[in-house]
Design an enzyme around this catalytic site. Structure first.
Site, PDB file in Angstrom:
ATOM      1  N   GLU A 109       7.258  28.050  -8.255  1.00 55.37           N
ATOM      2  CA  GLU A 109       6.598  28.214  -6.952  1.00 55.37           C
ATOM      3  C   GLU A 109       6.893  27.036  -6.022  1.00 55.37           C
ATOM      4  O   GLU A 109       7.157  27.209  -4.838  1.00 55.37           O
ATOM      5  CB  GLU A 109       5.070  28.300  -7.123  1.00 55.37           C
ATOM      6  CG  GLU A 109       4.586  29.611  -7.713  1.00 55.37           C
ATOM      7  CD  GLU A 109       3.086  29.587  -8.043  1.00 55.37           C
ATOM      8  OE1 GLU A 109       2.632  30.553  -8.654  1.00 55.37           O
ATOM      9  OE2 GLU A 109       2.382  28.603  -7.716  1.00 55.37           O
ATOM     10  N   GLU A 110       6.797  25.822  -6.562  1.00 54.96           N
ATOM     11  CA  GLU A 110       6.873  24.639  -5.702  1.00 54.96           C
ATOM     12  C   GLU A 110       8.292  24.151  -5.450  1.00 54.96           C
ATOM     13  O   GLU A 110       8.594  23.656  -4.359  1.00 54.96           O
ATOM     14  CB  GLU A 110       6.041  23.498  -6.296  1.00 54.96           C
ATOM     15  CG  GLU A 110       4.556  23.813  -6.281  1.00 54.96           C
ATOM     16  CD  GLU A 110       3.683  22.590  -6.484  1.00 54.96           C
ATOM     17  OE1 GLU A 110       2.466  22.743  -6.426  1.00 54.96           O
ATOM     18  OE2 GLU A 110       4.207  21.477  -6.711  1.00 54.96           O
TER      19      GLU A 110
HETATM   20  C1  LIG Z   1      -1.125  32.139  -5.028  1.00 53.53           C
HETATM   21  C2  LIG Z   1      -0.959  30.953  -4.141  1.00 53.53           C
HETATM   22  O1  LIG Z   1      -1.106  31.034  -2.945  1.00 53.53           O
HETATM   23  N1  LIG Z   1      -0.670  29.814  -4.735  1.00 53.53           N
HETATM   24  C3  LIG Z   1      -0.474  28.584  -3.997  1.00 53.53           C
HETATM   25  C4  LIG Z   1      -1.673  27.692  -4.108  1.00 53.53           C
HETATM   26  O2  LIG Z   1      -1.435  26.468  -3.494  1.00 53.53           O
HETATM   27  C5  LIG Z   1      -0.368  25.736  -4.030  1.00 53.53           C
HETATM   28  C6  LIG Z   1      -0.234  24.392  -3.361  1.00 53.53           C
HETATM   29  O3  LIG Z   1      -1.252  24.152  -2.472  1.00 53.53           O
HETATM   30  C7  LIG Z   1       0.905  26.545  -3.908  1.00 53.53           C
HETATM   31  O4  LIG Z   1       1.955  25.867  -4.529  1.00 53.53           O
HETATM   32  C8  LIG Z   1       0.746  27.893  -4.526  1.00 53.53           C
HETATM   33  O5  LIG Z   1       1.888  28.636  -4.269  1.00 53.53           O
END
Ligand SMILES: CC(=O)N[C@H]1CO[C@H](CO)[C@@H](O)[C@@H]1O
Ligand SMILES: *[C@@H]1O[C@H](CO)[C@@H](O)[C@H](O)[C@H]1NC(C)=O
Length: 219
Positions: A109-110
């Site tokens: 994700e990051e």
């Molecule tokens: C599901 C979602 O929105 N996840 C996010 C939550 O926040 C973090 C960082 O603030 C994100 O990396 C996620 O993608």
């Protein structure tokens, strides 16, 4: 005459509303409500689901993402708050999620990377912010062009030599800088015992305390 015109416009509005039975209005509104608000609510909700361990520490997972087995270069991402600060990608675990699964999910994700998950470097404790982070080593095999945080919040990623990474983290993320000490020590001793690094005190020159035999304190 004027009265007639008013009457006419009232009748027109009335007939306009009559043209749309109430249920269509309800369906229309709830459609848009669902469309616009539901995804955001879900997002906020999933982002607010924090997992804590027995003594109220938030449980996190992160990876040191290396370019290859030489472990010379590591990937850092920009902080979501301050774009000019670099951090190790990682975040909160979700309910019922294993730490290794959370670590892989968070770096995808990051940082938009996938790879081969390696050893657990340790569980690192931040007593100021009250969280404990499972830190793994990951060998990057795939780098996505458009990843979640890049698209949503413009997060950046960059390769650093491990020494440089440790240096840029030292002032604002001392616990994360200590991951690299564990990396060095792991290389020297060759064992795989998880370490717990504790950084405490509210001062800005925190002392750390890497405890080699702290399995019993890992909850
Ligand atoms: C599901 C979602 O929105 N996840 C996010 C939550 O926040 C973090 C960082 O603030 C994100 O990396 C996620 O993608
Ligand atoms: C591994 O990556 C480093 C840079 O991080 C590079 O210098 C080295 O040649 C690479 N080794 C292999 C086997 O690809």
């Amino acid at each position: 005459m004027k009265n007639e015109a008013e009457k006419k416009s009232v009748v027109e509005i009335d007939s306009l509303l009559h043209g749309f039975p109430h249920w269509t209005v309800t369906v229309f509104l709830s459609f848009w409500f669902t469309f616009f608000f539901y995804p955001n609510m879900m997002k906020i909700k999933s982002n607010q689901t924090r997992i804590y361990d027995g003594d109220g520490y938030k449980k996190r997972a992160a990876c040191l993402c290396f370019r290859n087995e030489s472990e010379e270069e590591v990937l850092l991402v920009s902080s979501s708050r301050t774009q000019d600060k670099w951090i190790v990608p990682g975040g909160g675990m979700e309910p019922e999620e294993e730490p290794n699964v959370a670590a892989v999910r968070e770096v995808c994700e990051e940082a938009g990377v996938k790879g081969t998950l390696g050893r657990l470097l340790g569980i690192f404790e931040n007593t100021d912010r009250k969280h404990r982070t499972y830190v793994y080593v990951l060998m990057v095999t795939e780098m996505l062009e458009d990843w979640e945080d890049s698209v949503n919040i413009g997060r950046k990623r960059e390769w650093f030599k491990t020494d440089d990474a440790s240096r840029v983290l030292q002032c604002h993320k001392p616990v994360q800088a200590s991951y690299f000490e564990a990396l060095q020590q792991g290389c020297l001793s060759g064992n795989m015992t998880p370490l717990v690094a504790t950084i405490g005190g509210g001062d800005h020159s925190p002392t750390y305390n890497i405890n080699h035999n702290s399995r019993s304190s890992i909850r």
